[in-house]
Enzyme design. Structure first.
Site, PDB file in Angstrom:
ATOM      1  N   GLY A  76       0.777  -1.228   0.000  1.00  0.00           N
ATOM      2  CA  GLY A  76       0.000   0.000   0.000  1.00  0.00           C
ATOM      3  C   GLY A  76       0.809   1.278   0.000  1.00  0.00           C
ATOM      4  O   GLY A  76       0.250   2.356  -0.179  1.00  0.00           O
ATOM      5  N   SER A 105      -2.362  -2.406  -5.239  1.00  0.00           N
ATOM      6  CA  SER A 105      -3.100  -2.101  -4.020  1.00  0.00           C
ATOM      7  C   SER A 105      -4.197  -1.081  -4.272  1.00  0.00           C
ATOM      8  O   SER A 105      -4.132  -0.270  -5.197  1.00  0.00           O
ATOM      9  CB  SER A 105      -2.130  -1.567  -2.958  1.00  0.00           C
ATOM     10  OG  SER A 105      -2.823  -1.162  -1.794  1.00  0.00           O
ATOM     11  N   TYR A 129      -9.138  -3.215  -0.516  1.00  0.00           N
ATOM     12  CA  TYR A 129      -9.505  -2.985   0.865  1.00  0.00           C
ATOM     13  C   TYR A 129     -10.953  -2.513   0.820  1.00  0.00           C
ATOM     14  O   TYR A 129     -11.245  -1.409   0.344  1.00  0.00           O
ATOM     15  CB  TYR A 129      -8.629  -1.909   1.496  1.00  0.00           C
ATOM     16  CG  TYR A 129      -7.219  -2.334   1.809  1.00  0.00           C
ATOM     17  CD1 TYR A 129      -6.973  -3.429   2.630  1.00  0.00           C
ATOM     18  CD2 TYR A 129      -6.130  -1.625   1.309  1.00  0.00           C
ATOM     19  CE1 TYR A 129      -5.677  -3.822   2.929  1.00  0.00           C
ATOM     20  CE2 TYR A 129      -4.828  -1.990   1.610  1.00  0.00           C
ATOM     21  CZ  TYR A 129      -4.604  -3.093   2.423  1.00  0.00           C
ATOM     22  OH  TYR A 129      -3.323  -3.469   2.720  1.00  0.00           O
ATOM     23  N   THR A 155      -8.525  -8.298   0.486  1.00  0.00           N
ATOM     24  CA  THR A 155      -7.782  -8.481   1.730  1.00  0.00           C
ATOM     25  C   THR A 155      -8.753  -8.505   2.907  1.00  0.00           C
ATOM     26  O   THR A 155      -9.556  -7.584   3.081  1.00  0.00           O
ATOM     27  CB  THR A 155      -6.745  -7.362   1.914  1.00  0.00           C
ATOM     28  OG1 THR A 155      -5.776  -7.459   0.866  1.00  0.00           O
ATOM     29  CG2 THR A 155      -6.045  -7.477   3.252  1.00  0.00           C
ATOM     30  N   LYS A 236      -7.733 -12.959   0.375  1.00  0.00           N
ATOM     31  CA  LYS A 236      -6.365 -12.894   0.910  1.00  0.00           C
ATOM     32  C   LYS A 236      -6.391 -12.831   2.428  1.00  0.00           C
ATOM     33  O   LYS A 236      -7.085 -11.999   3.020  1.00  0.00           O
ATOM     34  CB  LYS A 236      -5.653 -11.662   0.346  1.00  0.00           C
ATOM     35  CG  LYS A 236      -4.208 -11.503   0.783  1.00  0.00           C
ATOM     36  CD  LYS A 236      -3.561 -10.327   0.067  1.00  0.00           C
ATOM     37  CE  LYS A 236      -2.088 -10.191   0.392  1.00  0.00           C
ATOM     38  NZ  LYS A 236      -1.879  -9.674   1.758  1.00  0.00           N
ATOM     39  N   HIS A 260      -0.140 -11.232   5.921  1.00  0.00           N
ATOM     40  CA  HIS A 260       0.141  -9.818   5.655  1.00  0.00           C
ATOM     41  C   HIS A 260       1.585  -9.489   5.996  1.00  0.00           C
ATOM     42  O   HIS A 260       1.905  -8.382   6.454  1.00  0.00           O
ATOM     43  CB  HIS A 260      -0.817  -8.932   6.465  1.00  0.00           C
ATOM     44  CG  HIS A 260      -1.177  -7.647   5.775  1.00  0.00           C
ATOM     45  ND1 HIS A 260      -2.414  -7.415   5.227  1.00  0.00           N
ATOM     46  CD2 HIS A 260      -0.457  -6.518   5.529  1.00  0.00           C
ATOM     47  CE1 HIS A 260      -2.451  -6.206   4.700  1.00  0.00           C
ATOM     48  NE2 HIS A 260      -1.267  -5.637   4.865  1.00  0.00           N
TER      49      HIS A 260
END
Length: 362
Positions: A76, A105, A129, A155, A236, A260
């Site tokens: 990110g 990302s 996200y 994620t 993920k 992560h």
């Protein structure tokens, strides 16, 4: 030529805040270390009289034939890792050069459409996200599909930020300074939620982002996520075989085993040690892995233990800091060259030749 050297040089090249954000992990960083050290507890069994001058590292992933099993995991803050502040573009150009896909990302310095345009013929994937605003989520996914990304990687473990002492001690959160928010600030739905555009009132735009950043997803949300796109959907952060089975039963297309990189939760199990059980649980489903991958031998071990493709993170971020696109390409080629030579010397000429029978627990 070694990861340790790469890391040392990158620390000298990166601003201290960026270095801390990339290199650091959750808590006392035990899980981050465990991810790395766990690879040392697995060994590849050499097979002789199988030598060949031609090896094949290619794999099939979501309908695309890729020249290698390597992926660039989503980072990110990759956008601020290069000296010019356009690390997302450097990563995309490295993908175009090497054929190694970039998982872009949600948090980028340049909008996803600009990043996609730099990836050449190499398929790219978009990491989501999931925001709390479902219409913003739908917009982000729709833009990714329209831009040509080939899969959506959701994620699961970052709907709230983990306990990161390095960052907390210095109030080091780049997004709260407006960095790496280009996908939000360029999004028409997000912009419609603002009283003034980000160009006029960046502080309010950052606050709006922070308030909607992380949606705590549950099993009931999977049907909605699946409805947002016709692209393959990958989850993920899955590390338990029961979660992997249920996710596949709910219609997802891929499982991404990941901790992560040890950045979100401390005190857990290394991702590579979770991989065999997940692979066994979803034998017919695409399985990816990252967390702790530093070398070509790590990639080969992950493939043998069941990964269809393997993501690398911090090494290419450090390459970006040292040399932009060329630095990333150098890191990727080193990893792939080591993997190729290891497969040659140990008698595994293709990725298909690697399986759990090739591995021994040390």
């Amino acid at each position: 030529m070694s990861y340790d050297e790469l890391e040392r040089r990158a620390e000298l090249a990166m601003p201290s805040g960026t270095w801390s954000y990339v290199a650091g992990g959750a808590g006392d960083e035990r899980t981050q270390r465990a991810n790395r050290e766990a690879f040392d507890h697995w060994g590849l069994v050499p097979r002789m009289l199988r030598a060949t001058t031609e090896r094949d590292q290619s794999v099939e992933l979501f309908g695309h034939r890729l020249p290698t099993p390597l992926l660039m995991s989503p980072i990110g803050v990759i956008g601020i890792c290069t000296q010019d502040g356009h690390g997302d573009l450097a990563t995309a150009r490295a993908a175009a050069t090497t054929g190694v896909p970039m998982i872009a990302s949600t948090l980028t310095e340049d909008p996803m459409e600009v990043v996609a345009a730099e990836q050449g013929e190499t398929p790219g994937f978009f990491q989501l996200y999931c925001p709390t605003d479902p219409e913003v989520a739908q917009s982000l996914v729709g833009r990714a599909e329209a831009a040509g990304y080939r899969a959506i990687v959701v994620t699961l473990d970052t709907w709230v930020t983990g306990w990161r002492p390095r960052d907390l001690s210095t109030a080091n959160f780049p997004q709260l300074r407006g960095r790496c928010l280009a996908n939000y600030f360029s999004d028409p739905v997000f912009r419609s939620r603002l009283a003034a555009p980000p160009e006029e009132d960046p502080g309010s735009a950052i606050l709006a982002w922070a308030q909607m950043f992380g949606r705590p997803l549950g099993w009931d949300d999977l049907a909605w996520l699946r409805s947002l796109t016709d692209l393959p959907v990958v989850l993920k952060g899955i590390c338990h075989p029961d979660d992997a089975r249920r996710a596949v039963d709910e219609g997802v297309d891929g499982i991404y085993v990941s901790t992560h990189g040890g950045r979100q939760a401390n005190g857990g199990i290394a991702a590579i040690d979770c991989l065999p059980a997940v692979r066994e649980a979803v034998s017919d489903t695409t399985v990816l892995l990252d967390s702790g991958v530093r070398s070509g031998s790590d990639v080969v071990k992950a493939l043998a233990l069941g990964a269809d493709a393997v993501g690398v993170g911090r090494p290419y971020a450090f390459g970006a800091a040292l040399g932009g696109t060329d630095g990333i390409v150098h890191v990727l080629r080193n990893i792939l060259a080591e993997a190729d030579l290891l497969m040659a010397v140990d008698g595994y000429p293709t990725v298909a030749d690697l399986g759990p029978e090739a591995m021994r627990r040390l």
